[in-house]
Design a protein around this motif. Sequence first.
Motif, PDB file in Angstrom:
ATOM      1  N   VAL A 361       0.845  -1.203   0.000  1.00 30.03           N
ATOM      2  CA  VAL A 361       0.000   0.000   0.000  1.00 30.03           C
ATOM      3  C   VAL A 361       0.881   1.254   0.000  1.00 30.03           C
ATOM      4  O   VAL A 361       0.621   2.224  -0.705  1.00 30.03           O
ATOM      5  N   GLY A 362       1.967   1.181   0.799  1.00 28.86           N
ATOM      6  CA  GLY A 362       2.900   2.312   0.841  1.00 28.86           C
ATOM      7  C   GLY A 362       3.506   2.579  -0.527  1.00 28.86           C
ATOM      8  O   GLY A 362       3.580   3.732  -0.983  1.00 28.86           O
ATOM      9  N   THR A 363       3.925   1.510  -1.211  1.00 30.98           N
ATOM     10  CA  THR A 363       4.504   1.649  -2.548  1.00 30.98           C
ATOM     11  C   THR A 363       3.477   2.229  -3.524  1.00 30.98           C
ATOM     12  O   THR A 363       3.784   3.134  -4.310  1.00 30.98           O
ATOM     13  N   GLN A 364       2.263   1.689  -3.461  1.00 32.59           N
ATOM     14  CA  GLN A 364       1.194   2.156  -4.357  1.00 32.59           C
ATOM     15  C   GLN A 364       0.925   3.647  -4.128  1.00 32.59           C
ATOM     16  O   GLN A 364       0.799   4.433  -5.062  1.00 32.59           O
ATOM     17  N   LEU A 365       0.837   3.996  -2.834  1.00 32.00           N
ATOM     18  CA  LEU A 365       0.524   5.370  -2.456  1.00 32.00           C
ATOM     19  C   LEU A 365       1.615   6.326  -2.929  1.00 32.00           C
ATOM     20  O   LEU A 365       1.334   7.400  -3.477  1.00 32.00           O
ATOM     21  N   LEU A 366       2.872   5.903  -2.739  1.00 29.71           N
ATOM     22  CA  LEU A 366       3.992   6.758  -3.123  1.00 29.71           C
ATOM     23  C   LEU A 366       3.992   6.993  -4.637  1.00 29.71           C
ATOM     24  O   LEU A 366       4.123   8.131  -5.104  1.00 29.71           O
ATOM     25  N   ALA A 367       3.818   5.901  -5.399  1.00 30.42           N
ATOM     26  CA  ALA A 367       3.801   6.043  -6.862  1.00 30.42           C
ATOM     27  C   ALA A 367       2.635   6.925  -7.303  1.00 30.42           C
ATOM     28  O   ALA A 367       2.760   7.774  -8.202  1.00 30.42           O
ATOM     29  N   ALA A 368       1.480   6.740  -6.650  1.00 28.68           N
ATOM     30  CA  ALA A 368       0.301   7.538  -7.003  1.00 28.68           C
ATOM     31  C   ALA A 368       0.540   9.009  -6.706  1.00 28.68           C
ATOM     32  O   ALA A 368       0.171   9.893  -7.497  1.00 28.68           O
ATOM     33  N   LEU A 369       1.173   9.289  -5.568  1.00 29.82           N
ATOM     34  CA  LEU A 369       1.400  10.687  -5.181  1.00 29.82           C
ATOM     35  C   LEU A 369       2.445  11.355  -6.075  1.00 29.82           C
ATOM     36  O   LEU A 369       2.307  12.513  -6.459  1.00 29.82           O
ATOM     37  N   ILE A 370       3.513  10.606  -6.398  1.00 32.32           N
ATOM     38  CA  ILE A 370       4.532  11.161  -7.306  1.00 32.32           C
ATOM     39  C   ILE A 370       3.889  11.480  -8.655  1.00 32.32           C
ATOM     40  O   ILE A 370       4.094  12.554  -9.234  1.00 32.32           O
ATOM     41  N   THR A 371       3.082  10.537  -9.134  1.00 30.28           N
ATOM     42  CA  THR A 371       2.404  10.744 -10.417  1.00 30.28           C
ATOM     43  C   THR A 371       1.474  11.956 -10.355  1.00 30.28           C
ATOM     44  O   THR A 371       1.453  12.801 -11.259  1.00 30.28           O
ATOM     45  N   ALA A 372       0.706  12.043  -9.269  1.00 31.11           N
ATOM     46  CA  ALA A 372      -0.212  13.172  -9.128  1.00 31.11           C
ATOM     47  C   ALA A 372       0.565  14.487  -9.084  1.00 31.11           C
ATOM     48  O   ALA A 372       0.170  15.481  -9.713  1.00 31.11           O
ATOM     49  N   GLY A 373       1.687  14.483  -8.358  1.00 29.25           N
ATOM     50  CA  GLY A 373       2.499  15.699  -8.266  1.00 29.25           C
ATOM     51  C   GLY A 373       3.050  16.105  -9.625  1.00 29.25           C
ATOM     52  O   GLY A 373       3.007  17.290 -10.004  1.00 29.25           O
ATOM     53  N   TRP A 374       3.532  15.125 -10.371  1.00 29.44           N
ATOM     54  CA  TRP A 374       4.090  15.415 -11.695  1.00 29.44           C
ATOM     55  C   TRP A 374       2.986  15.884 -12.651  1.00 29.44           C
ATOM     56  O   TRP A 374       3.159  16.851 -13.401  1.00 29.44           O
ATOM     57  N   ALA A 375       1.841  15.193 -12.600  1.00 27.71           N
ATOM     58  CA  ALA A 375       0.736  15.556 -13.485  1.00 27.71           C
ATOM     59  C   ALA A 375       0.242  16.966 -13.179  1.00 27.71           C
ATOM     60  O   ALA A 375      -0.165  17.704 -14.082  1.00 27.71           O
ATOM     61  N   ALA A 376       0.295  17.338 -11.891  1.00 23.25           N
ATOM     62  CA  ALA A 376      -0.159  18.678 -11.509  1.00 23.25           C
ATOM     63  C   ALA A 376       0.865  19.739 -11.919  1.00 23.25           C
ATOM     64  O   ALA A 376       0.534  20.726 -12.590  1.00 23.25           O
ATOM     65  N   GLY A 377       2.131  19.522 -11.530  1.00 28.45           N
ATOM     66  CA  GLY A 377       3.166  20.520 -11.792  1.00 28.45           C
ATOM     67  C   GLY A 377       3.451  20.687 -13.275  1.00 28.45           C
ATOM     68  O   GLY A 377       3.414  21.799 -13.817  1.00 28.45           O
ATOM     69  N   ALA A 378       3.727  19.571 -13.940  1.00 27.02           N
ATOM     70  CA  ALA A 378       4.034  19.640 -15.370  1.00 27.02           C
ATOM     71  C   ALA A 378       2.802  20.106 -16.149  1.00 27.02           C
ATOM     72  O   ALA A 378       2.914  20.890 -17.094  1.00 27.02           O
ATOM     73  N   GLY A 379       1.646  19.632 -15.721  1.00 29.21           N
ATOM     74  CA  GLY A 379       0.408  20.057 -16.381  1.00 29.21           C
ATOM     75  C   GLY A 379       0.253  21.566 -16.319  1.00 29.21           C
ATOM     76  O   GLY A 379      -0.096  22.215 -17.312  1.00 29.21           O
ATOM     77  N   PHE A 380       0.546  22.130 -15.138  1.00 33.33           N
ATOM     78  CA  PHE A 380       0.423  23.582 -14.959  1.00 33.33           C
ATOM     79  C   PHE A 380       1.362  24.336 -15.896  1.00 33.33           C
ATOM     80  O   PHE A 380       0.962  25.286 -16.579  1.00 33.33           O
ATOM     81  N   VAL A 381       2.611  23.882 -15.948  1.00 33.20           N
ATOM     82  CA  VAL A 381       3.599  24.552 -16.812  1.00 33.20           C
ATOM     83  C   VAL A 381       3.171  24.458 -18.290  1.00 33.20           C
ATOM     84  O   VAL A 381       3.228  25.430 -19.044  1.00 33.20           O
ATOM     85  N   LEU A 382       2.699  23.271 -18.691  1.00 34.95           N
ATOM     86  CA  LEU A 382       2.284  23.084 -20.092  1.00 34.95           C
ATOM     87  C   LEU A 382       1.084  23.956 -20.435  1.00 34.95           C
ATOM     88  O   LEU A 382       0.965  24.460 -21.560  1.00 34.95           O
ATOM     89  N   LEU A 383       0.205  24.158 -19.473  1.00 32.74           N
ATOM     90  CA  LEU A 383      -0.946  25.036 -19.714  1.00 32.74           C
ATOM     91  C   LEU A 383      -0.480  26.472 -19.922  1.00 32.74           C
ATOM     92  O   LEU A 383      -0.979  27.187 -20.793  1.00 32.74           O
ATOM     93  N   LYS A 384       0.508  26.888 -19.124  1.00 34.89           N
ATOM     94  CA  LYS A 384       1.039  28.254 -19.255  1.00 34.89           C
ATOM     95  C   LYS A 384       1.740  28.415 -20.610  1.00 34.89           C
ATOM     96  O   LYS A 384       1.628  29.455 -21.259  1.00 34.89           O
ATOM     97  N   ILE A 385       2.483  27.392 -21.009  1.00 29.50           N
ATOM     98  CA  ILE A 385       3.158  27.451 -22.315  1.00 29.50           C
ATOM     99  C   ILE A 385       2.116  27.547 -23.437  1.00 29.50           C
ATOM    100  O   ILE A 385       2.214  28.373 -24.345  1.00 29.50           O
TER     101      ILE A 385
END
Lengths: 415, 112
Positions: A361-385
């Motif tokens: 569960v810890g592994t799943q949660l960590l991967a999910a959170l990293i993915t969510a963080g990347w999708a949010a951060g990179a998504g934001f930058v790409l929207l600005k671009i």
Amino acid sequence: MADELDSGDTAWILASTALVLFMTLPGLALFYGGLVRTKNVLSVLMQCLALTALMTLLWLDFGYTLAFGTEGMVAGEVNLNSFVGSLDKMFLAGVGTDALAGTIPEILFFIFQCTFAVITPALMIGAFAERMKFSAVLLFSALWLFVVYVPICHMTWGGDGGLFWDWGVIDLAGGIVVHITAGVSALVAAIVIGPRKGYPDTPMPPHNLTMCVTGTGMLWVGWYGFNGGSGLAANGAAAMSITVTHVSASTAALTWMFIEWFKHGKPSVLGIATGAIAGLAAVTPAAGVVGPMGGFCIGLASGTICFLASTTLKTRMGYDDSLDVFGVHGVGGFVGTVLAGVFGASAFGGLVDDMAIGSQVGTQLLAALITAGWAAGAGFVLLKITDAIVGLRVDEEAESKGLDLSEHEERGYIL
Amino acid sequence: MKLVQAVIKPFKLDDVRDALAQVGVEGLTVTEGKGYGRQKGHTEVYRGAEYEVDLLPKTLLEVVVRDDQLDTVVATISETAQTGKIGDGKIFVYDVEQVIRIRTGEEGEAAV
């Protein structure tokens, strides 16, 4: 991996590929098309069609090789190729009719995966429906495929040496790769682009629920290929994947329906349809490891949690995730990714014998959170671009007129 | 001659039409419309969001009758369209100055 072609496996993945494309064209197109207002129905159908074509070409040139190229990957070692693939299969170099991926032709693996790369950006259009420029949809989705989808796909499914793969992350068909990436980036897009004009005071009910239900049925059927094909084999595991997928969808559909029935006095058609999609999204990562009871529990959890996310949470936070991409796919993907670590264990009827639930569960949660963080951060930058290059949003007059006329000079209905 | 205009619930149309035929009304005009009275509309719920829908489906029925038919026609519509529940509709009566049958050129009550 076997190095001999199996015609049974090949036949099933050929069929699965068609089923997954069927999810976008026409399933998602009709589901989303019915949810928007009359003046925007064509814009959504157009975006599904155009993204299918565009993502296919991008997948053909650099997408596939960057997602599944394995050069430079070393099991257990973290290097650049743990995050992104190599360029040796650009434009399908070396992928002829004889090349194999396991027991199926690699070209079939390419086109099967292509249908995933098609539906994932297409899922996002629901969050910014009725207001985003068509040019911005194309540009943002193209950038997003390379920056968000491809690396997460490689990390999860790229094989030995991929970051999440080496961690032992369970994600059969894309709870992380498809639903969390699309759901979270979609939420960010909805916030960055802002609510639709008049939201939430002006009524914006779906213009055609018949289309929605038709689309839901197609998505449900297509999901058999999505989850049932992701094991890349025609065997008992594929049959179990389809079964748990069906059980989860049925459970979540009824869960959503009963909650609404209790809360609003009537069981709504849109409710049961949305519940089904939530159950399908949630079971996606887990469908390779859970048994029928796991499918039932994941359906129950996603039906409840996605309902709360799409109604209570959305209203409280005030964002206009117009067609509930985050509430259904983002949250559903998250729920299933975490619960895969629980119901995959044989103690809960799952297929993994020696699973340590806590650490999984810890592994799943960590991967999910990293993915969510990347999708949010990179998504934001790409929207600005995207905003800087073509602008994100149509002007106020175009939005009032509807995107069908203002962006495409056509109308969905001439009655 | 009078024009009787009635706003009724759509599902009552067939009953009203049959009843009017039985009291000798030979023709009428029907329009599908939307509207509301004192009860206003209703609420629809989509994914937890509630929408007030003010305009409800209504049927507008128009019939021109001779003066001596008026009371019967009004009573017939009133009785047949009634459900006793809110939103049953209304009947309006207007004077009609002239009626001309286009096919034959007949005028007045002969043309009704």
